[in-house]
Design a protein around this motif. Structure first.
Motif, mmCIF file in Angstrom:
data_model
loop_
_atom_site.group_PDB
_atom_site.id
_atom_site.type_symbol
_atom_site.label_atom_id
_atom_site.label_comp_id
_atom_site.label_asym_id
_atom_site.label_seq_id
_atom_site.Cartn_x
_atom_site.Cartn_y
_atom_site.Cartn_z
ATOM 1 N N HIS A 194 1.064 -1.265 0.171
ATOM 2 C CA HIS A 194 -0.038 -0.018 -0.115
ATOM 3 C C HIS A 194 0.892 0.984 0.190
ATOM 4 O O HIS A 194 0.508 2.020 -0.355
ATOM 5 N N GLU A 195 2.186 1.185 0.515
ATOM 6 C CA GLU A 195 2.521 2.193 0.748
ATOM 7 C C GLU A 195 3.971 2.567 -0.789
ATOM 8 O O GLU A 195 3.765 3.705 -1.421
ATOM 9 N N ALA A 196 3.947 1.274 -0.759
ATOM 10 C CA ALA A 196 5.072 1.934 -2.436
ATOM 11 C C ALA A 196 3.755 1.803 -3.688
ATOM 12 O O ALA A 196 4.375 2.871 -4.441
ATOM 13 N N LEU A 197 2.524 1.463 -3.521
ATOM 14 C CA LEU A 197 1.696 1.779 -4.695
ATOM 15 C C LEU A 197 1.236 4.176 -3.981
ATOM 16 O O LEU A 197 1.039 4.057 -5.278
ATOM 17 N N ARG A 198 1.444 4.201 -2.686
ATOM 18 C CA ARG A 198 0.953 5.426 -2.722
ATOM 19 C C ARG A 198 2.132 6.208 -3.666
ATOM 20 O O ARG A 198 2.246 7.478 -4.325
ATOM 21 N N GLU A 199 3.283 5.987 -3.491
ATOM 22 C CA GLU A 199 4.274 6.340 -4.801
ATOM 23 C C GLU A 199 4.134 6.138 -5.877
ATOM 24 O O GLU A 199 5.216 7.462 -6.690
ATOM 25 N N GLN A 200 3.469 5.314 -6.212
ATOM 26 C CA GLN A 200 3.754 5.227 -7.470
ATOM 27 C C GLN A 200 2.197 5.894 -8.593
ATOM 28 O O GLN A 200 2.814 6.168 -8.995
ATOM 29 N N VAL A 201 1.864 6.149 -7.371
ATOM 30 C CA VAL A 201 0.212 7.168 -8.058
ATOM 31 C C VAL A 201 0.940 8.425 -8.415
ATOM 32 O O VAL A 201 0.480 9.457 -9.000
ATOM 33 N N ALA A 202 1.480 9.223 -6.797
ATOM 34 C CA ALA A 202 2.268 10.300 -7.246
ATOM 35 C C ALA A 202 3.159 10.371 -7.996
ATOM 36 O O ALA A 202 3.306 11.054 -8.921
ATOM 37 N N GLN A 203 4.316 10.084 -8.790
ATOM 38 C CA GLN A 203 4.681 9.366 -9.991
ATOM 39 C C GLN A 203 4.114 9.357 -11.384
ATOM 40 O O GLN A 203 3.789 9.571 -12.068
ATOM 41 N N ALA A 204 2.930 8.813 -11.579
ATOM 42 C CA ALA A 204 1.954 8.316 -11.872
ATOM 43 C C ALA A 204 1.462 9.554 -12.277
ATOM 44 O O ALA A 204 1.096 9.967 -13.552
ATOM 45 N N LEU A 205 0.742 10.597 -11.850
ATOM 46 C CA LEU A 205 0.251 11.359 -11.557
ATOM 47 C C LEU A 205 0.923 13.082 -12.303
ATOM 48 O O LEU A 205 0.963 13.716 -13.777
ATOM 49 N N ALA A 206 2.606 12.831 -11.582
ATOM 50 C CA ALA A 206 2.921 13.364 -12.015
ATOM 51 C C ALA A 206 4.098 13.462 -13.496
ATOM 52 O O ALA A 206 3.841 14.014 -14.473
ATOM 53 N N ALA A 207 3.736 12.186 -14.117
ATOM 54 C CA ALA A 207 3.858 11.896 -15.101
ATOM 55 C C ALA A 207 2.851 12.306 -16.556
ATOM 56 O O ALA A 207 2.999 11.799 -17.496
ATOM 57 N N GLY A 208 1.524 12.671 -15.737
ATOM 58 C CA GLY A 208 0.537 12.484 -16.611
ATOM 59 C C GLY A 208 -0.004 11.349 -16.842
ATOM 60 O O GLY A 208 -0.904 11.311 -17.949
ATOM 61 N N ARG A 209 -0.024 10.006 -15.634
ATOM 62 C CA ARG A 209 -0.182 8.902 -17.136
ATOM 63 C C ARG A 209 -1.376 8.436 -15.712
ATOM 64 O O ARG A 209 -1.483 7.749 -14.467
ATOM 65 N N ASP A 210 -2.630 9.240 -16.190
ATOM 66 C CA ASP A 210 -3.852 8.853 -14.938
ATOM 67 C C ASP A 210 -4.422 7.722 -15.234
ATOM 68 O O ASP A 210 -5.030 7.715 -13.717
ATOM 69 N N ASP A 211 -3.945 6.936 -16.035
ATOM 70 C CA ASP A 211 -4.130 5.686 -16.566
ATOM 71 C C ASP A 211 -3.982 4.431 -15.070
ATOM 72 O O ASP A 211 -4.486 3.694 -14.446
ATOM 73 N N LEU A 212 -2.148 4.937 -15.234
ATOM 74 C CA LEU A 212 -1.388 4.027 -14.207
ATOM 75 C C LEU A 212 -1.828 4.181 -12.828
ATOM 76 O O LEU A 212 -1.618 3.564 -12.405
ATOM 77 N N ALA A 213 -2.612 5.676 -12.590
ATOM 78 C CA ALA A 213 -2.700 5.710 -10.941
ATOM 79 C C ALA A 213 -3.725 5.555 -10.958
ATOM 80 O O ALA A 213 -3.789 4.832 -10.015
#
Length: 221
Positions: free
Chosen positions: A72-91
């Motif tokens: 769950h903690e790792a996914l939180r970081e991945q969401v932030a990275q996906a949003l920063a890259a403009g990848r809403d689908d991944l987020a």
């Protein structure tokens, strides 16, 4: 813990020493003593086996709980990275996984709480059963010594029926004691060991009393 095993624990704990001694006065003292100690030893083995299973399950549940939290903690970081890259689908995919984990965590936590409760209960049963077993062994040892003294005073010479019964009781007791403890009842140092165990029990009890008094003074109870 299975209800049938709980019933057996209760039967061993409720069985009075006087009832056991009454049985020993019957025509078959050896069979009565063997049955009582055999049942106590069997229940102790079953409780210990179930305690091992519960402890193993609790350990596995703790590991799963830790893995889900880490994920769950790792996914939180991945969401932030996906949003920063403009990848809403991944987020979105990562958030969906987080929601799934959040649904599992309360169930795992409830399981952990129940397993901890069972583990504590089984530990208490084991301690109580071992105490009962020691009481039975001590009572039978006392009976053996008292009968030996009575037989010696009554007929100092020659083998009597009382002495023969005493020999049977002594033989059975020593056999059961060795099976249960791995020691010989009459081996050198056993009396010292018993005294040390009693002293240890007294120290543990005094520590528990002092700890409870301290908590009462601190207003924790």
């Amino acid at each position: 813990m299975a209800e049938s095993l709980k019933t057996r624990v209760g039967r061993v704990m409720a069985g009075g020493l006087h009832a056991l001694l009454d049985k020993i006065e019957d025509l078959q003292p050896q069979a009565a003593m063997e049955q009582a100690l055999r049942e106590a030893g069997g229940v102790i083995d079953e409780v210990r086996h179930e305690l091992g299973s519960v402890s193993a399950n609790r350990h596995l549940a703790q590991q799963q709980h830790a893995r889900l939290n880490a994920s769950h903690e790792a996914l939180r970081e991945q969401v932030a990275q996906a949003l920063a890259a403009g990848r809403d689908d991944l987020a979105r995919a990562a958030v969906a996984r987080q929601i799934d984990i959040e649904a599992q965590l309360p169930v795992l936590e409830a399981t952990l709480a129940e397993l901890a409760r069972q583990e504590q209960e089984l530990q208490g049963f084991t301690a109580a059963l071992l105490a009962r077993q020691r009481e039975m062994q001590e009572a039978l040892a006392a009976l053996r010594h008292s009968r030996a003294a009575a037989a010696s005073a009554a007929q100092p010479a020659g083998a009597s029926a009382v002495e023969q019964r005493l020999a049977q009781v002594t033989e059975a007791f020593e056999r059961i004691y060795q099976r249960q403890t791995g020691l010989h009842a009459a081996q050198p140092g056993s009396a010292t060991q018993e005294a040390q165990l009693r002293e240890l029990d007294a120290l543990v009890r005094e520590h528990r009393i002092a700890e409870r008094l301290a908590r009462l003074k601190a207003g924790e109870l």
